[in-house]
Design a protein around this motif. Structure first.
Motif, PDB file in Angstrom:
ATOM      1  N   UNK A   1       0.842  -1.199   0.000  1.00 45.39           N
ATOM      2  CA  UNK A   1       0.000   0.000   0.000  1.00 45.39           C
ATOM      3  C   UNK A   1       0.880   1.254   0.000  1.00 45.39           C
ATOM      4  N   UNK A   2       0.322   2.409  -0.387  1.00 47.21           N
ATOM      5  CA  UNK A   2       1.084   3.671  -0.287  1.00 47.21           C
ATOM      6  C   UNK A   2       1.571   3.882   1.144  1.00 47.21           C
ATOM      7  N   UNK A   3       2.799   4.377   1.274  1.00 49.32           N
ATOM      8  CA  UNK A   3       3.430   4.504   2.594  1.00 49.32           C
ATOM      9  C   UNK A   3       3.213   5.898   3.188  1.00 49.32           C
ATOM     10  N   UNK A   4       2.987   5.909   4.498  1.00 45.40           N
ATOM     11  CA  UNK A   4       2.900   7.146   5.277  1.00 45.40           C
ATOM     12  C   UNK A   4       3.874   7.022   6.438  1.00 45.40           C
ATOM     13  N   UNK A   5       4.666   8.068   6.667  1.00 45.43           N
ATOM     14  CA  UNK A   5       5.596   8.088   7.802  1.00 45.43           C
ATOM     15  C   UNK A   5       5.185   9.219   8.731  1.00 45.43           C
ATOM     16  N   UNK A   6       4.985   8.887  10.012  1.00 44.81           N
ATOM     17  CA  UNK A   6       4.507   9.831  11.025  1.00 44.81           C
ATOM     18  C   UNK A   6       5.671  10.260  11.917  1.00 44.81           C
ATOM     19  N   UNK A   7       5.866  11.564  12.062  1.00 41.81           N
ATOM     20  CA  UNK A   7       6.993  12.117  12.818  1.00 41.81           C
ATOM     21  C   UNK A   7       6.469  12.926  14.008  1.00 41.81           C
ATOM     22  N   UNK A   8       6.819  12.488  15.209  1.00 35.44           N
ATOM     23  CA  UNK A   8       6.301  13.127  16.425  1.00 35.44           C
ATOM     24  C   UNK A   8       7.064  14.396  16.775  1.00 35.44           C
ATOM     25  N   UNK A   9       6.538  15.123  17.758  1.00 42.03           N
ATOM     26  CA  UNK A   9       7.138  16.367  18.200  1.00 42.03           C
ATOM     27  C   UNK A   9       8.088  16.189  19.377  1.00 42.03           C
ATOM     28  N   UNK A  10       8.614  17.307  19.867  1.00 48.51           N
ATOM     29  CA  UNK A  10       9.600  17.323  20.944  1.00 48.51           C
ATOM     30  C   UNK A  10       9.006  16.729  22.223  1.00 48.51           C
ATOM     31  N   UNK A  11       9.766  15.838  22.861  1.00 50.65           N
ATOM     32  CA  UNK A  11       9.347  15.248  24.125  1.00 50.65           C
ATOM     33  C   UNK A  11       8.287  14.179  23.981  1.00 50.65           C
ATOM     34  N   UNK A  12       7.889  13.870  22.746  1.00 50.57           N
ATOM     35  CA  UNK A  12       6.815  12.917  22.520  1.00 50.57           C
ATOM     36  C   UNK A  12       7.394  11.576  22.048  1.00 50.57           C
ATOM     37  N   UNK A  13       6.554  10.763  21.449  1.00 51.90           N
ATOM     38  CA  UNK A  13       6.963   9.432  20.994  1.00 51.90           C
ATOM     39  C   UNK A  13       6.008   8.972  19.908  1.00 51.90           C
ATOM     40  N   UNK A  14       6.276   7.813  19.350  1.00 55.15           N
ATOM     41  CA  UNK A  14       5.401   7.273  18.300  1.00 55.15           C
ATOM     42  C   UNK A  14       3.985   7.007  18.812  1.00 55.15           C
ATOM     43  N   UNK A  15       3.821   6.907  20.130  1.00 58.89           N
ATOM     44  CA  UNK A  15       2.496   6.622  20.698  1.00 58.89           C
ATOM     45  C   UNK A  15       1.511   7.775  20.499  1.00 58.89           C
ATOM     46  N   UNK A  16       2.011   8.977  20.233  1.00 57.23           N
ATOM     47  CA  UNK A  16       1.112  10.109  20.006  1.00 57.23           C
ATOM     48  C   UNK A  16       0.193   9.863  18.815  1.00 57.23           C
ATOM     49  N   UNK A  17       0.610   8.958  17.898  1.00 62.67           N
ATOM     50  CA  UNK A  17      -0.148   8.687  16.669  1.00 62.67           C
ATOM     51  C   UNK A  17      -1.061   7.475  16.791  1.00 62.67           C
ATOM     52  N   UNK A  18      -1.198   6.883  17.949  1.00 65.98           N
ATOM     53  CA  UNK A  18      -1.883   5.594  18.074  1.00 65.98           C
ATOM     54  C   UNK A  18      -3.262   5.560  17.397  1.00 65.98           C
ATOM     55  N   UNK A  19      -4.185   6.490  17.709  1.00 66.92           N
ATOM     56  CA  UNK A  19      -5.504   6.409  17.057  1.00 66.92           C
ATOM     57  C   UNK A  19      -5.417   6.586  15.545  1.00 66.92           C
ATOM     58  N   UNK A  20      -4.588   7.516  15.092  1.00 67.36           N
ATOM     59  CA  UNK A  20      -4.434   7.726  13.651  1.00 67.36           C
ATOM     60  C   UNK A  20      -3.866   6.488  12.974  1.00 67.36           C
ATOM     61  N   UNK A  21      -2.853   5.892  13.585  1.00 69.00           N
ATOM     62  CA  UNK A  21      -2.183   4.740  12.964  1.00 69.00           C
ATOM     63  C   UNK A  21      -3.137   3.563  12.827  1.00 69.00           C
ATOM     64  N   UNK A  22      -3.954   3.334  13.841  1.00 66.37           N
ATOM     65  CA  UNK A  22      -4.917   2.233  13.768  1.00 66.37           C
ATOM     66  C   UNK A  22      -5.862   2.411  12.579  1.00 66.37           C
ATOM     67  N   UNK A  23      -6.345   3.626  12.388  1.00 65.68           N
ATOM     68  CA  UNK A  23      -7.289   3.901  11.307  1.00 65.68           C
ATOM     69  C   UNK A  23      -6.589   3.845   9.941  1.00 65.68           C
ATOM     70  N   UNK A  24      -5.489   4.538   9.810  1.00 72.24           N
ATOM     71  CA  UNK A  24      -4.817   4.649   8.519  1.00 72.24           C
ATOM     72  C   UNK A  24      -4.249   3.324   8.017  1.00 72.24           C
TER      73      UNK A  24
END
Length: 313
Positions: free
Chosen positions: A67-90
């Protein structure tokens, strides 16, 4: 009162003061958590820890590989977990990759000691090569947005689309380009003292409605900032941040761009969106009423709607 009595009183008062200070110090003292404990709580699978660009990176690569690839980049002091709801859907329609930047979350501190945007772009490119992604859409929040648009300006052939969520880049009033920012002493002291209540006070301005910052979010931030070496890496990243005039690079971006901005963002104000719109040749803006700096956490379903529509075009 005799002189000796006065001396005894002074020593007693000093002892009480020292005891009180020691008590406060013990209350404030916030040691690291062990990697084993954090991995048991926040690591999905051992394979999510991979060697990239000479360091151990925490990566989640989910969704169909073709599938087409999407890469999610978090902000300062954060982590990949900030994207959890988005990642599940996408991940139902896209290959979704997210990772902890070096010295964040479960990614180890960078052994080079380099936390500049240039190094972040080098790691992003190395990760794409490592997992076989030639071209992807980049989604970045705050500092992650700055990394995303820098990468898109320098490697346009590898970027399909850009989603910039309250991206960092333009100087705030009173700041000057080309100069390092002086790090306040209280921020440096977080190496030793980061009580949960103090972290809560610092995170609250990231939300349009601080009541939406759940205990689960706060616990996760507090845990992962206490991963070994993370606080030192955060301070180093701040010390190495030199803001350059972004306009020349932004003019090189050719990818269609969605700017997503919370109208109640207290960290990077909505007014900055006009600066991006002036120089990004293919950008559109979506404003999120009542939302702050991290819409993917504060209102995940609402904020994802315009992103999905943009990616589907």
């Amino acid at each position: 009162m005799s002189l000796s009595g006065t001396g005894s009183f002074a020593w007693t008062a000093a002892g009480i003061l020292l005891a009180a200070l020691a008590g406060v110090g013990l209350w404030l003292w916030t040691p690291d958590k062990s990697r084993a404990e954090l991995e048991s709580r926040y690591l999905d699978a051992p394979a999510d820890l991979m060697d990239v660009a000479g360091l151990l990176l925490h990566v989640r690569d989910r969704g169909p590989r073709d599938a087409p690839a999407i890469i999610l980049l978090h902000g300062f002091g954060s982590s990949l977990h900030t994207w959890e709801p988005w990642a599940r859907d996408l991940s139902a329609e896209f290959r979704v990759v997210r990772f902890d930047l070096p010295g964040s979350g479960l990614s180890e501190p960078d052994p080079t000691g380099d936390y500049t945007v240039g190094r972040s772009m080098e790691i992003l490119q190395a990760l794409m090569d490592r997992i076989g992604i030639d071209r992807a859409s980049l989604v970045g929040n705050s500092m992650g947005g700055r990394i995303a648009w820098n990468f898109a300006s320098r490697s346009p052939e590898r970027v399909e689309k850009l989603v910039l969520i309250s991206p960092d880049g333009f100087a705030s009033p009173g700041e000057e380009y080309g100069q390092r920012v002086e790090i306040p002493l209280p921020l440096k002291l977080m190496r030793y003292a980061l009580p949960r209540i103090l972290l809560s006070m610092n995170l609250a301005p990231a939300y349009g409605d601080p009541g939406r910052m759940t205990d689960a979010y706060l616990d996760r931030y507090h845990d992962l900032i206490r991963a070994p070496g993370v606080r030192d890496a955060m301070i180093a990243r701040m010390e190495q941040a030199v803001r350059e005039d972004p306009v020349p690079l932004l003019r090189l971006v050719r990818a269609p761009t969605l700017l997503l901005w919370g109208e109640k963002d207290a960290l990077i104000p909505l007014a900055n969106a006009e600066d991006y719109l002036r120089v990004l040749p293919r950008a559109t803006l979506v404003r999120l009423p009542g939302i702050g700096h991290v819409p993917q956490e504060e209102a995940p379903a609402l904020s994802l709607e315009p992103v999905k529509a943009f990616l589907a075009r």
